[in-house]
Design a protein around this motif. Structure first.
Motif, PDB file in Angstrom:
ATOM      1  N   ASP A 106      -4.546   0.945  -2.843  1.00  0.00           N
ATOM      2  CA  ASP A 106      -4.659  -0.476  -2.546  1.00  0.00           C
ATOM      3  C   ASP A 106      -5.153  -1.219  -3.783  1.00  0.00           C
ATOM      4  OD1 ASP A 106      -4.789  -2.951  -1.476  1.00  0.00           O
ATOM      5  OD2 ASP A 106      -6.263  -2.482   0.086  1.00  0.00           O
ATOM      6  N   GLU A 107      -4.251  -1.798  -4.501  1.00  0.00           N
ATOM      7  CA  GLU A 107      -4.550  -2.523  -5.733  1.00  0.00           C
ATOM      8  C   GLU A 107      -5.523  -1.746  -6.629  1.00  0.00           C
ATOM      9  OE1 GLU A 107      -4.645  -6.611  -5.727  1.00  0.00           O
ATOM     10  OE2 GLU A 107      -4.092  -6.887  -3.635  1.00  0.00           O
ATOM     11  N   PRO A 108      -5.131  -0.551  -7.059  1.00  0.00           N
ATOM     12  CA  PRO A 108      -6.074   0.291  -7.795  1.00  0.00           C
ATOM     13  C   PRO A 108      -6.461  -0.252  -9.159  1.00  0.00           C
ATOM     14  CG  PRO A 108      -3.884   1.248  -7.859  1.00  0.00           C
ATOM     15  CD  PRO A 108      -3.819   0.096  -6.893  1.00  0.00           C
ATOM     16  N   TRP A 143      -3.103  -7.588  15.352  1.00  0.00           N
ATOM     17  CA  TRP A 143      -3.749  -8.898  15.427  1.00  0.00           C
ATOM     18  C   TRP A 143      -5.207  -8.779  15.020  1.00  0.00           C
ATOM     19  CZ3 TRP A 143      -0.053  -7.236  18.799  1.00  0.00           C
ATOM     20  CH2 TRP A 143       0.984  -8.122  19.132  1.00  0.00           C
ATOM     21  N   TYR A 144      -5.724  -9.816  14.369  1.00  0.00           N
ATOM     22  CA  TYR A 144      -7.183  -9.990  14.270  1.00  0.00           C
ATOM     23  C   TYR A 144      -7.515 -11.133  15.199  1.00  0.00           C
ATOM     24  CZ  TYR A 144      -7.680  -7.177  10.002  1.00  0.00           C
ATOM     25  OH  TYR A 144      -7.718  -6.167   9.101  1.00  0.00           O
ATOM     26  N   GLY A 145      -8.106 -10.824  16.354  1.00  0.00           N
ATOM     27  CA  GLY A 145      -8.311 -11.876  17.349  1.00  0.00           C
ATOM     28  C   GLY A 145      -6.955 -12.412  17.741  1.00  0.00           C
ATOM     29  N   ASP A 146      -6.727 -13.713  17.598  1.00  0.00           N
ATOM     30  CA  ASP A 146      -5.380 -14.199  17.918  1.00  0.00           C
ATOM     31  C   ASP A 146      -4.564 -14.474  16.656  1.00  0.00           C
ATOM     32  OD1 ASP A 146      -7.260 -16.045  17.584  1.00  0.00           O
ATOM     33  OD2 ASP A 146      -6.759 -17.338  19.264  1.00  0.00           O
ATOM     34  N   PHE A 147      -5.058 -13.967  15.513  1.00  0.00           N
ATOM     35  CA  PHE A 147      -4.294 -14.098  14.277  1.00  0.00           C
ATOM     36  C   PHE A 147      -3.367 -12.898  14.128  1.00  0.00           C
ATOM     37  CE2 PHE A 147      -4.367 -13.389   9.515  1.00  0.00           C
ATOM     38  CZ  PHE A 147      -3.345 -14.295   9.278  1.00  0.00           C
ATOM     39  N   HIS A 148      -2.069 -13.163  14.100  1.00  0.00           N
ATOM     40  CA  HIS A 148      -1.072 -12.097  14.072  1.00  0.00           C
ATOM     41  C   HIS A 148      -0.855 -11.652  12.618  1.00  0.00           C
ATOM     42  CE1 HIS A 148       2.883 -10.711  16.208  1.00  0.00           C
ATOM     43  NE2 HIS A 148       2.245  -9.735  15.618  1.00  0.00           N
ATOM     44  N   VAL A 149      -1.546 -10.585  12.185  1.00  0.00           N
ATOM     45  CA  VAL A 149      -1.489 -10.206  10.766  1.00  0.00           C
ATOM     46  C   VAL A 149      -0.215  -9.471  10.412  1.00  0.00           C
ATOM     47  CG1 VAL A 149      -3.103  -9.519   8.984  1.00  0.00           C
ATOM     48  CG2 VAL A 149      -3.726  -9.211  11.374  1.00  0.00           C
ATOM     49  N   LEU A 150       0.187  -8.515  11.249  1.00  0.00           N
ATOM     50  CA  LEU A 150       1.389  -7.734  10.954  1.00  0.00           C
ATOM     51  C   LEU A 150       2.378  -7.907  12.085  1.00  0.00           C
ATOM     52  CD1 LEU A 150      -0.221  -4.444   9.573  1.00  0.00           C
ATOM     53  CD2 LEU A 150       0.840  -6.298   8.274  1.00  0.00           C
ATOM     54  N   GLY A 206       3.380  -8.802  -2.740  1.00  0.00           N
ATOM     55  CA  GLY A 206       3.456  -9.988  -1.896  1.00  0.00           C
ATOM     56  C   GLY A 206       2.249 -10.851  -2.147  1.00  0.00           C
ATOM     57  N   PRO A 207       2.298 -12.114  -1.715  1.00  0.00           N
ATOM     58  CA  PRO A 207       1.189 -13.021  -1.981  1.00  0.00           C
ATOM     59  C   PRO A 207      -0.102 -12.589  -1.283  1.00  0.00           C
ATOM     60  CG  PRO A 207       2.848 -14.059  -0.580  1.00  0.00           C
ATOM     61  CD  PRO A 207       3.413 -12.766  -1.026  1.00  0.00           C
ATOM     62  N   SER A 208      -1.196 -13.112  -1.768  1.00  0.00           N
ATOM     63  CA  SER A 208      -2.495 -12.798  -1.182  1.00  0.00           C
ATOM     64  C   SER A 208      -2.524 -13.187   0.293  1.00  0.00           C
ATOM     65  CB  SER A 208      -3.573 -13.564  -1.944  1.00  0.00           C
ATOM     66  OG  SER A 208      -4.825 -13.220  -1.443  1.00  0.00           O
ATOM     67  N   GLY A 209      -3.080 -12.302   1.114  1.00  0.00           N
ATOM     68  CA  GLY A 209      -3.186 -12.601   2.534  1.00  0.00           C
ATOM     69  C   GLY A 209      -1.940 -12.275   3.319  1.00  0.00           C
ATOM     70  N   SER A 210      -0.939 -11.645   2.660  1.00  0.00           N
ATOM     71  CA  SER A 210       0.301 -11.382   3.374  1.00  0.00           C
ATOM     72  C   SER A 210       0.197 -10.141   4.264  1.00  0.00           C
ATOM     73  CB  SER A 210       1.445 -11.218   2.375  1.00  0.00           C
ATOM     74  OG  SER A 210       1.131 -10.225   1.434  1.00  0.00           O
ATOM     75  N   GLY A 211      -0.868  -9.375   4.134  1.00  0.00           N
ATOM     76  CA  GLY A 211      -1.061  -8.232   5.023  1.00  0.00           C
ATOM     77  C   GLY A 211      -0.780  -6.891   4.380  1.00  0.00           C
ATOM     78  N   LYS A 212      -0.684  -6.849   3.060  1.00  0.00           N
ATOM     79  CA  LYS A 212      -0.378  -5.587   2.369  1.00  0.00           C
ATOM     80  C   LYS A 212      -1.476  -4.554   2.614  1.00  0.00           C
ATOM     81  CE  LYS A 212      -0.624  -7.643  -1.587  1.00  0.00           C
ATOM     82  NZ  LYS A 212      -1.019  -9.021  -1.325  1.00  0.00           N
ATOM     83  N   SER A 213      -2.725  -4.975   2.359  1.00  0.00           N
ATOM     84  CA  SER A 213      -3.834  -4.041   2.550  1.00  0.00           C
ATOM     85  C   SER A 213      -3.881  -3.579   3.997  1.00  0.00           C
ATOM     86  CB  SER A 213      -5.164  -4.706   2.213  1.00  0.00           C
ATOM     87  OG  SER A 213      -5.168  -5.112   0.878  1.00  0.00           O
ATOM     88  N   THR A 214      -3.770  -4.521   4.889  1.00  0.00           N
ATOM     89  CA  THR A 214      -3.843  -4.180   6.299  1.00  0.00           C
ATOM     90  C   THR A 214      -2.787  -3.139   6.657  1.00  0.00           C
ATOM     91  OG1 THR A 214      -4.492  -6.478   6.635  1.00  0.00           O
ATOM     92  CG2 THR A 214      -3.997  -5.197   8.598  1.00  0.00           C
ATOM     93  N   LEU A 215      -1.583  -3.310   6.110  1.00  0.00           N
ATOM     94  CA  LEU A 215      -0.508  -2.362   6.427  1.00  0.00           C
ATOM     95  C   LEU A 215      -0.867  -0.952   5.968  1.00  0.00           C
ATOM     96  CD1 LEU A 215       2.319  -1.628   7.387  1.00  0.00           C
ATOM     97  CD2 LEU A 215       3.200  -2.302   5.141  1.00  0.00           C
TER      98      LEU A 215
HETATM   99  N1  LIG Z   1     -11.381  -8.110   9.437  1.00  0.00           N
HETATM  100  C1  LIG Z   1     -10.590  -9.196   9.455  1.00  0.00           C
HETATM  101  N2  LIG Z   1     -10.756 -10.132  10.402  1.00  0.00           N
HETATM  102  C2  LIG Z   1      -9.963 -11.230  10.438  1.00  0.00           C
HETATM  103  N3  LIG Z   1      -8.976 -11.471   9.578  1.00  0.00           N
HETATM  104  C3  LIG Z   1      -8.759 -10.584   8.595  1.00  0.00           C
HETATM  105  C4  LIG Z   1      -9.556  -9.400   8.483  1.00  0.00           C
HETATM  106  N4  LIG Z   1      -9.111  -8.701   7.414  1.00  0.00           N
HETATM  107  C5  LIG Z   1      -8.087  -9.412   6.894  1.00  0.00           C
HETATM  108  N5  LIG Z   1      -7.875 -10.525   7.603  1.00  0.00           N
HETATM  109  C6  LIG Z   1      -6.828 -11.519   7.345  1.00  0.00           C
HETATM  110  O1  LIG Z   1      -5.607 -10.868   7.449  1.00  0.00           O
HETATM  111  C7  LIG Z   1      -4.704 -11.358   6.476  1.00  0.00           C
HETATM  112  C8  LIG Z   1      -4.111 -10.187   5.690  1.00  0.00           C
HETATM  113  O2  LIG Z   1      -5.164  -9.572   4.962  1.00  0.00           O
HETATM  114  P1  LIG Z   1      -4.849  -8.449   3.893  1.00  0.00           P
HETATM  115  O3  LIG Z   1      -6.164  -8.047   3.333  1.00  0.00           O
HETATM  116  O4  LIG Z   1      -4.031  -7.404   4.505  1.00  0.00           O
HETATM  117  O5  LIG Z   1      -4.022  -9.246   2.810  1.00  0.00           O
HETATM  118  P2  LIG Z   1      -3.467  -8.722   1.427  1.00  0.00           P
HETATM  119  O6  LIG Z   1      -2.001  -8.907   1.472  1.00  0.00           O
HETATM  120  O7  LIG Z   1      -3.984  -7.380   1.142  1.00  0.00           O
HETATM  121  O8  LIG Z   1      -4.096  -9.789   0.434  1.00  0.00           O
HETATM  122  P3  LIG Z   1      -4.745  -9.570  -1.008  1.00  0.00           P
HETATM  123  O9  LIG Z   1      -3.633  -9.581  -1.973  1.00  0.00           O
HETATM  124  O10 LIG Z   1      -5.619 -10.768  -1.144  1.00  0.00           O
HETATM  125  O11 LIG Z   1      -5.508  -8.288  -0.967  1.00  0.00           O
HETATM  126  C9  LIG Z   1      -5.462 -12.330   5.600  1.00  0.00           C
HETATM  127  O12 LIG Z   1      -5.095 -13.618   6.000  1.00  0.00           O
HETATM  128  C10 LIG Z   1      -6.893 -12.066   5.933  1.00  0.00           C
HETATM  129  O13 LIG Z   1      -7.629 -13.261   5.911  1.00  0.00           O
END
Ligand SMILES: Nc1ncnc2c1ncn2[C@@H]1O[C@H](COP(=O)(O)OP(=O)(O)OP(=O)(O)O)[C@@H](O)[C@H]1O
Ligand SMILES: [Mg+2]
Lengths: 426, 262
Positions: B181-183, B30-37, B54-63
């Protein structure tokens, strides 16, 4: 081999400008008279400079170097302006105040050695082993300036080795942070309780002393340089630590750093100097003779460190997050990442601010005249109080200003040189 | 070795072993109460080459950033090379020194030369003697085909060259797993190929790779599994041929039509 994208691999050597594109006329045309507005500004500014010189030079160029009092200047029909005799007459005092004549080679030697000590810090071409001398220089300078037994200085030096040994012994079993804390603690304990009895004992066995000079004899430019340089040397590392502390994830460390920085920045330096000169006496145990110059150096250091920390924090904030991540991803721990990746870049960004703080600190040393120390300003006041030089103003202050300017201007030139040297993009 | 023999050796190296390199179990972040993964389950075997899209913001980088603890996960387990990622600093440093990572914006150290960029971590983390570290660095710089830039600074190189240096820098730590990560997404089109070539070569040598990218040609060529993520979940994963020709979920179909469509 696959065709590579078209990218220049060697930078072309800069070519000499075509004929007619160089020379002073060309430069003037490009920089001073490039358009009507620029030309008008250039001419107006040029006239202003000429006018100032026209008024100033006749006043300044006077055969008054050998006058021994202001009245002598006033009585001499050949002298119609500045009375430079005051500089000639009081030069030694402006430099050293009441430091004994026959011992003045000691501050001079310390001053000369200072250049040897800062050379390896300033220029990377200088052999690295000199850094060991740099590290010892503060203690050497203290000994040369104040004289007395060399043992306390040597024992203070030993404190660093004690700290290092403790750290070395504990870093394996106890981890980096514990080892650092205990190492620092051991050093502090040694300095507070160990140094003076052991030094006294060793002085009894092997006397290592030169004529002592009391702090009350210190003054003049020598005092400004002593306080300024000590302040610079100590506030820089302290500032780095505070800046890192302010960025820390650890709540206590962060709060302490922020609290310290905000408190110090909210208080005028002069207040801290009064605290140093007056208040500390109430708090220190009776009979401790805590040197006034040392107290001032501590206050100036504490003061400048808070500003330094903010300047460096600016540099840290300007670094892209990717630099931290790349350092982390390579497995560098916090201290290595800071030392090898983050700080070199943050400090480089902050060079103008850091040097600005140094210059400010150096000029602020003149405030010590208010608490009765005889820095050049303090001396100027007392020189103007003598019968010989009662009434002299401009000549003295101009000279003092010039002395400070020489130092601050060198610092600012050095900072430009350094910025240029550290540029890694073209 | 002859060209053909090398190819043969390479394709045998591309064989995936049964040994598990990374295991992610019920991982949540989670980021705060945003459930990213959300409930991520993923097993990566040694030698596998996985492309995540996957689409932008789907959480790929985070994973993938969770896999070397650039981001902290809050629930579930991540086990890398047999070491569990927890808040234990020793484990984190160990994993980080064995997992290489390349970033979208390269993140080279601009104050160090290319060679110093490559030798820094081996010298300070692995305690490799300087001379040996430099030899290794030159070896990998040759591999990414820019040994002649060794004494320049990153700012003097093109984007593609910088990314190749970043890859070499990671390889100098002799990682067992590489994360990307998106090299190529910050690169001009003509430089993308040189970076992808380097990555393909790496794959052929049997490196375990996790790669967030939208380069579908690359995915077809080297991936043995493509993972599609949306809204913090793994929606679908399959072999590249199946994934592209026969996507199962509607979201995947939509995504593929968008990036392959025009
Ligand atoms: N430090 C953070 N604090 C709060 N929210 C975040 C933070 N980092 C990322 N997010 C949110 O988490 C979600 C996933 O982010 P992530 O960077 O993993 O997406 P992504 O799939 O890599 O997208 P992209 O293709 O744009 O790189 C996004 O909605 C983003 O806004
Ligand atoms: Mg991303």
């Amino acid at each position: 081999m696959k065709p590579e994208p078209y990218v220049r691999r060697e930078m072309l050597a800069p070519q000499p400008a075509p004929l007619g594109e160089t020379g002073i006329l060309r430069w003037m045309k490009a920089n001073l008279f490039s358009g009507p507005v620029n030309s008008v500004i250039s001419i107006a500014a040029g006239l202003f400079v000429l006018y100032v010189l026209y008024r100033l030079l006749p006043w300044a160029i006077q055969p008054s170097w050998n006058a021994t009092s202001l009245s002598q200047c006033q009585d001499d029909p050949n002298i119609t302006g500045a009375c430079w005799g005051v500089i000639h007459d009081r030069f030694n005092q402006l430099m050293f105040a009441f430091y004994p004549h026959e011992l003045q080679w000691r501050p001079l030697l310390a001053f000369g050695l200072m250049f040897v000590a800062i050379a390896p810090v300033l220029f990377d071409k200088v052999p690295r082993f000199l850094l060991a001398f740099t590290a010892m220089f503060p203690l050497l300078a203290i000994w040369l300036l104040w004289g007395g037994s060399a043992w306390p200085e040597l024992m203070v030096l030993a404190g660093f080795f004690i700290g290092y040994a403790v750290h070395k012994a504990l870093v394996g079993p106890a981890g980096e942070l514990t080892a650092i804390i205990l190492g620092v603690l051991a050093t502090l304990l040694w300095w507070i309780f160990g140094v003076s009895p052991v030094a006294e004992m060793l002085q009894g066995v092997v006397p290592l002393d030169i004529t002592p000079v009391e702090s009350s004899k210190f003054g003049g430019l020598m005092l400004s340089i002593t306080i300024g340089l000590a302040g610079i040397a100590f506030s820089f590392p302290l500032g780095i630590i505070l800046a890192l502390g302010r960025q820390s994830d650890m709540f206590i460390i962060k709060t302490l750093s922020v609290g310290y920085i905000e408190f110090i920045r909210g208080v005028p330096l002069i207040t801290l100097l009064f605290v140093a000169s007056v208040l500390l006496n109430y708090f220190l145990p009776r009979g401790t003779n805590f040197d006034l110059i040392l107290r001032v150096v501590i206050m100036v250091t504490l003061f400048a460190a808070a500003y330094m920390a903010e300047v460096i924090r600016g540099g840290l904030a300007a670094l892209p997050k990717g630099q931290y991540e790349a350092a982390d991803a390579l497995g560098l721990d916090y201290w290595k990442a800071m030392r090898l990746i983050i700080m070199p870049q943050a400090l480089k960004i902050s060079i103008p601010g850091i040097v600005g703080t140094f210059i400010g600190l150096f000029k602020d040393t003149t405030l010590v005249s208010i608490i009765g120390l005889l820095d050049p300003i303090g001396l100027a006041n007392s020189i103007r109080g003598t019968t010989d030089w009662n009434g002299i103003v401009w000549e003295l202050y101009l000279f003092i200003a010039l002395m400070f300017w020489v130092f601050t201007f060198s610092m600012s030139r050095y900072s430009m040189y350094l910025e240029n040297k550290l540029k890694t993009t073209h | 070795m002859t060209q053909t023999a090398e190819k043969a050796a390479n394709s045998s190296a591309m064989h995936v072993s049964d040994e598990v390199a990374i295991e992610v179990r019920n991982m949540n972040k989670w980021y705060g109460d945003f459930h990213v993964l959300k409930d991520i389950n993923l097993t990566v075997n040694r030698g596998e080459r996985i492309v995540i899209c996957g689409p932008s913001g789907s959480g790929k980088s985070t994973l993938i950033r969770c896999m070397n603890r650039l981001e902290e996960h809050q629930k579930g387990d991540i086990i890398v090379d047999g070491t569990e990622l927890s808040s234990d600093l020793k484990n984190i440093d160990k994993i980080r020194s064995e997992v290489g990572m390349c970033f979208q914006h390269f993140n080279l150290f601009p104050h160090l030369t290319i060679l110093e960029n490559c030798t820094l971590a081996p010298i300070w983390v692995r305690k490799t003697p300087k001379k040996e570290a430099e030899e290794t660095a030159m070896h990998f710089l040759e591999k990414v085909k820019i040994p002649e830039q060794a004494n320049k600074y990153p700012g003097q190189l093109s984007g593609g060259q910088q990314q190749r240096v970043a890859i070499a820098r990671s390889l100098c730590m002799k990682p067992r797993i590489m994360l990307f990560d998106e090299p190529t997404s910050a690169l001009d089109p003509e430089m993308i190929a040189e970076v992808l070539d380097t990555m393909i070569e790496l794959a052929e040598e049997g490196m375990t790779m996790l790669c967030v990218t939208h380069e579908m040609g690359f995915a077809r060529k080297v991936a043995n599994r493509v993972i599609f993520m949306d809204a913090g979940q793994i929606v679908e994963q399959n072999e590249p041929e199946e994934f592209f020709n026969n996507p199962q979920s509607e979201r995947t179909q939509l995504f593929l039509s968008q990036i392959l469509g025009h």
